[in-house]
Design a protein around this motif. Structure first.
Motif, PDB file in Angstrom:
ATOM      1  N   UNK A  33       3.977  20.134   2.003  1.00  0.00           N
ATOM      2  CA  UNK A  33       2.853  20.290   1.084  1.00  0.00           C
ATOM      3  C   UNK A  33       3.007  21.538   0.221  1.00  0.00           C
ATOM      4  N   UNK A  34       2.521  21.455  -1.003  1.00  0.00           N
ATOM      5  CA  UNK A  34       2.641  22.580  -1.937  1.00  0.00           C
ATOM      6  C   UNK A  34       1.879  23.813  -1.460  1.00  0.00           C
ATOM      7  N   UNK A  35       0.819  23.645  -0.699  1.00  0.00           N
ATOM      8  CA  UNK A  35      -0.008  24.775  -0.288  1.00  0.00           C
ATOM      9  C   UNK A  35       0.501  25.459   0.981  1.00  0.00           C
ATOM     10  N   UNK A  36       1.629  25.013   1.531  1.00  0.00           N
ATOM     11  CA  UNK A  36       2.117  25.583   2.781  1.00  0.00           C
ATOM     12  C   UNK A  36       3.457  26.282   2.592  1.00  0.00           C
ATOM     13  N   UNK A  37       3.706  27.282   3.425  1.00  0.00           N
ATOM     14  CA  UNK A  37       4.960  28.042   3.357  1.00  0.00           C
ATOM     15  C   UNK A  37       6.108  27.315   4.064  1.00  0.00           C
ATOM     16  N   UNK A  38       5.765  26.419   5.004  1.00  0.00           N
ATOM     17  CA  UNK A  38       6.773  25.680   5.766  1.00  0.00           C
ATOM     18  C   UNK A  38       6.437  24.197   5.737  1.00  0.00           C
ATOM     19  N   UNK A  39       7.455  23.347   5.820  1.00  0.00           N
ATOM     20  CA  UNK A  39       7.191  21.911   5.924  1.00  0.00           C
ATOM     21  C   UNK A  39       6.662  21.543   7.305  1.00  0.00           C
ATOM     22  N   UNK A  40       6.095  20.350   7.383  1.00  0.00           N
ATOM     23  CA  UNK A  40       5.498  19.833   8.602  1.00  0.00           C
ATOM     24  C   UNK A  40       6.362  18.684   9.120  1.00  0.00           C
ATOM     25  N   UNK A  41       6.634  18.686  10.412  1.00  0.00           N
ATOM     26  CA  UNK A  41       7.352  17.574  11.045  1.00  0.00           C
ATOM     27  C   UNK A  41       6.389  16.884  12.005  1.00  0.00           C
ATOM     28  N   UNK A  42       6.161  15.595  11.763  1.00  0.00           N
ATOM     29  CA  UNK A  42       5.281  14.799  12.607  1.00  0.00           C
ATOM     30  C   UNK A  42       6.151  13.779  13.320  1.00  0.00           C
ATOM     31  N   UNK A  43       6.131  13.825  14.652  1.00  0.00           N
ATOM     32  CA  UNK A  43       6.920  12.883  15.450  1.00  0.00           C
ATOM     33  C   UNK A  43       5.986  11.835  16.035  1.00  0.00           C
ATOM     34  N   UNK A  44       6.386  10.568  15.865  1.00  0.00           N
ATOM     35  CA  UNK A  44       5.592   9.440  16.325  1.00  0.00           C
ATOM     36  C   UNK A  44       6.294   8.717  17.468  1.00  0.00           C
ATOM     37  N   UNK A  45       5.490   8.139  18.336  1.00  0.00           N
ATOM     38  CA  UNK A  45       5.979   7.157  19.298  1.00  0.00           C
ATOM     39  C   UNK A  45       5.138   5.932  19.028  1.00  0.00           C
ATOM     40  N   UNK A  46       5.768   4.875  18.503  1.00  0.00           N
ATOM     41  CA  UNK A  46       5.043   3.718  17.965  1.00  0.00           C
ATOM     42  C   UNK A  46       4.118   4.230  16.867  1.00  0.00           C
ATOM     43  N   UNK A  47       2.826   4.014  16.967  1.00  0.00           N
ATOM     44  CA  UNK A  47       1.885   4.504  15.951  1.00  0.00           C
ATOM     45  C   UNK A  47       1.116   5.733  16.410  1.00  0.00           C
ATOM     46  N   UNK A  48       1.532   6.321  17.515  1.00  0.00           N
ATOM     47  CA  UNK A  48       0.831   7.485  18.060  1.00  0.00           C
ATOM     48  C   UNK A  48       1.598   8.761  17.734  1.00  0.00           C
ATOM     49  N   UNK A  49       0.862   9.786  17.299  1.00  0.00           N
ATOM     50  CA  UNK A  49       1.483  11.078  17.012  1.00  0.00           C
ATOM     51  C   UNK A  49       1.823  11.761  18.332  1.00  0.00           C
ATOM     52  N   UNK A  50       3.094  12.097  18.493  1.00  0.00           N
ATOM     53  CA  UNK A  50       3.559  12.783  19.699  1.00  0.00           C
ATOM     54  C   UNK A  50       3.521  14.299  19.531  1.00  0.00           C
ATOM     55  N   UNK A  51       3.924  14.776  18.345  1.00  0.00           N
ATOM     56  CA  UNK A  51       3.901  16.225  18.114  1.00  0.00           C
ATOM     57  C   UNK A  51       3.818  16.504  16.619  1.00  0.00           C
TER      58      UNK A  51
END
Length: 81
Positions: A33-51
Motif C-alpha cells: 500500500x502507498x501509505x505504508x513503509x513496508x509491504x504486507x504478506x498475507x498467507x492463506x490456507x484455503x480461504x482462511x488467513x493464516x498469518x
C-alpha cells in the motif's frame, strides 16, 4: 482479492516491487500500500488467513506480525469517473 486491488489501480508484478504493487503465488498475497513503509504478506490456507506480516522488500524477511490489517482503497488511485 486481486481483482479488487487491480480495480483500485494496483499493478500486478512477479514480486511486490514497490508501493502500489501486488503479487500472488500459491497461498500468499503480497501487497504494498502507498501509505505504508513496508509491504504486507498475507498467507492463506484455503480461504482462511493464516498469518499477516510486514516484510522487507529487499530481504523478504518479516519485519513484524499483525493480527489484522486494513488495506483501504488508495486516495491517489481513485478514478475521477
Amino acid at each position: 482479492t486481486t481483482e479488487r486491488l487491480a480495480s483500485w489501480g494496483y499493478f500486478k508484478a512477479d514480486h511486490c516491487r514497490g508501493q502500489g504493487s501486488f503479487s500472488g503465488r500459491g497461498g500468499i498475497l503480497d501487497v504494498f500500500p502507498k501509505h505504508m513503509a513496508h509491504p504486507v504478506r498475507i498467507e492463506f490456507f484455503n480461504n482462511k488467513v493464516e498469518s499477516i506480516r510486514l516484510f522487507d522488500i529487499d530481504t523478504q524477511l518479516s519485519v513484524s506480525a499483525r493480527k489484522n490489517i486494513n488495506i483501504p482503497e488508495p486516495v491517489g488511485f481513485l478514478s475521477t469517473t
